[in-house]
Write a protein that holds these residues in place. Structure first.
Motif, short mmCIF file in Angstrom:
data_model
loop_
_atom_site.label_atom_id
_atom_site.label_comp_id
_atom_site.label_asym_id
_atom_site.label_seq_id
_atom_site.Cartn_x
_atom_site.Cartn_y
_atom_site.Cartn_z
N GLU A 1 -54.31 -37.66 -13.00
CA GLU A 1 -53.35 -36.88 -13.78
C GLU A 1 -52.67 -37.74 -14.84
O GLU A 1 -52.47 -37.29 -15.98
CB GLU A 1 -52.30 -36.25 -12.85
N ARG B 1 -55.07 -38.22 -17.66
CA ARG B 1 -55.21 -37.03 -18.49
C ARG B 1 -53.99 -36.83 -19.39
O ARG B 1 -54.12 -36.41 -20.55
CB ARG B 1 -55.45 -35.80 -17.60
N GLU C 1 -54.25 -39.22 -22.26
CA GLU C 1 -55.25 -38.78 -23.23
C GLU C 1 -54.72 -37.63 -24.09
O GLU C 1 -54.88 -37.64 -25.32
CB GLU C 1 -56.52 -38.33 -22.49
N ARG C 2 -54.06 -36.66 -23.45
CA ARG C 2 -53.51 -35.54 -24.22
C ARG C 2 -52.42 -36.02 -25.18
O ARG C 2 -52.38 -35.60 -26.34
CB ARG C 2 -52.93 -34.48 -23.27
#
Length: 273
Positions: A43, A46, A49-50
């Motif tokens: 998580e 992610r 990355e976002r």
């Protein structure tokens, strides 16, 4: 049937049951922690990355930026546009721990409608320096059991991060990474720092944790009951299981927003307090 045969059969049954118990304890102590560490690290990756692509998770509506009564004015205002995300260090696999009933570690209801993040999706990272320099956990929307296996869970229907109202978050005390293992150590003035990729939000614990029952959902009201707060403000509520290896009660800690800071200005001073 001879006595010797009866004793032999009973002995084999005891050995079999004992082996199964040992395997179950090993599963809860080791495997759930390993899975939780992998899931929470995923998580965090992610989120990074976002955020690096300028994709910041936001609720459907954002409260006005002005400070509310009974809540200290933020030190700075949030950045108007996404900025590079702060580092989100990985956590080592947790030490072995005894088992706990697999139930959500907090009251199951959330009063009143409110802005919604995407269910089951991470949108922020929480840091509590009191729990250690490397303590960092993703915050996901929702408090279902599957969600809390991957990080902390935001109560749907409570305030968005930094917003007026009560931003309420649940986490396991034991098993699945033990995120709130040291919950009773929280003291008034302790910082709880969160980031959504553009802004740092520093909350300060208002009082020692309170013990209550799972049905006491008033503790996550917009003005939380029993918190000592009497007016609308920008609050944070943390909930977890009590006792340490059970779930008959809950521990609750409340905080209020102390300051905000764009991530482009670096980490807030609370990390060093």
């Amino acid at each position: 049937m001879s006595l010797r045969l009866v004793v032999r059969v009973l002995s084999e049954l005891c050995v079999t049951v004992g082996t199964l118990i040992v395997l179950f304890v090993a599963y809860v102590m080791f495997w759930t922690g390993i899975k939780a560490a992998d899931a929470s690290d995923g998580e965090l990756d992610r989120l990074q990355e976002r955020w690096s692509r300028g994709r910041v998770e936001a609720p459907a509506a954002v409260p006005p930026p002005g400070p509310a009564p009974d809540s200290p004015a933020p030190g700075t205002t949030a950045a108007p546009a996404p900025a590079p995300a702060p580092s989100a260090p990985r956590k080592p696999a947790p030490a072995p721990k005894p088992p706990e009933t697999a139930r959500e570690p907090a009251p199951t209801g959330a009063p009143g409608p409110g802005p919604a993040y995407r269910d089951g999706r991470s949108f922020a990272v929480m840091y509590i320096p009191r729990f250690g320099r490397d303590w960092d956990w993703p915050v996901l929307e929702g408090t279902r059991t599957a969600t809390l296996k991957r990080g902390l869970g935001h109560y749907a229907g409570t305030a968005p991060l930094g917003g007026t109202g009560n931003f309420a978050v649940a986490g396991h005390r034991r098993t699945y990474g033990d995120p709130f293992k040291d919950f009773p150590r929280l003291r008034p003035g302790d910082p709880v720092v969160l980031t959504d990729g553009t802004t740092w939000f520093t909350y300060r614990i208002a009082r020692k944790p309170l013990k209550t029952v799972p049905t006491d959902i008033g503790v996550i009201n917009p003005v939380p009951e029993k918190s000592g707060f009497s007016r609308p403000g920008r609050y944070l509520t943390l909930t977890t299981c009590e006792p340490e290896w059970g779930s008959s009660h809950r521990l609750i800690a409340w905080a209020r927003l102390d300051s905000t800071r764009p991530v482009t200005d670096g980490r807030p001073p609370a990390f060093h307090s």
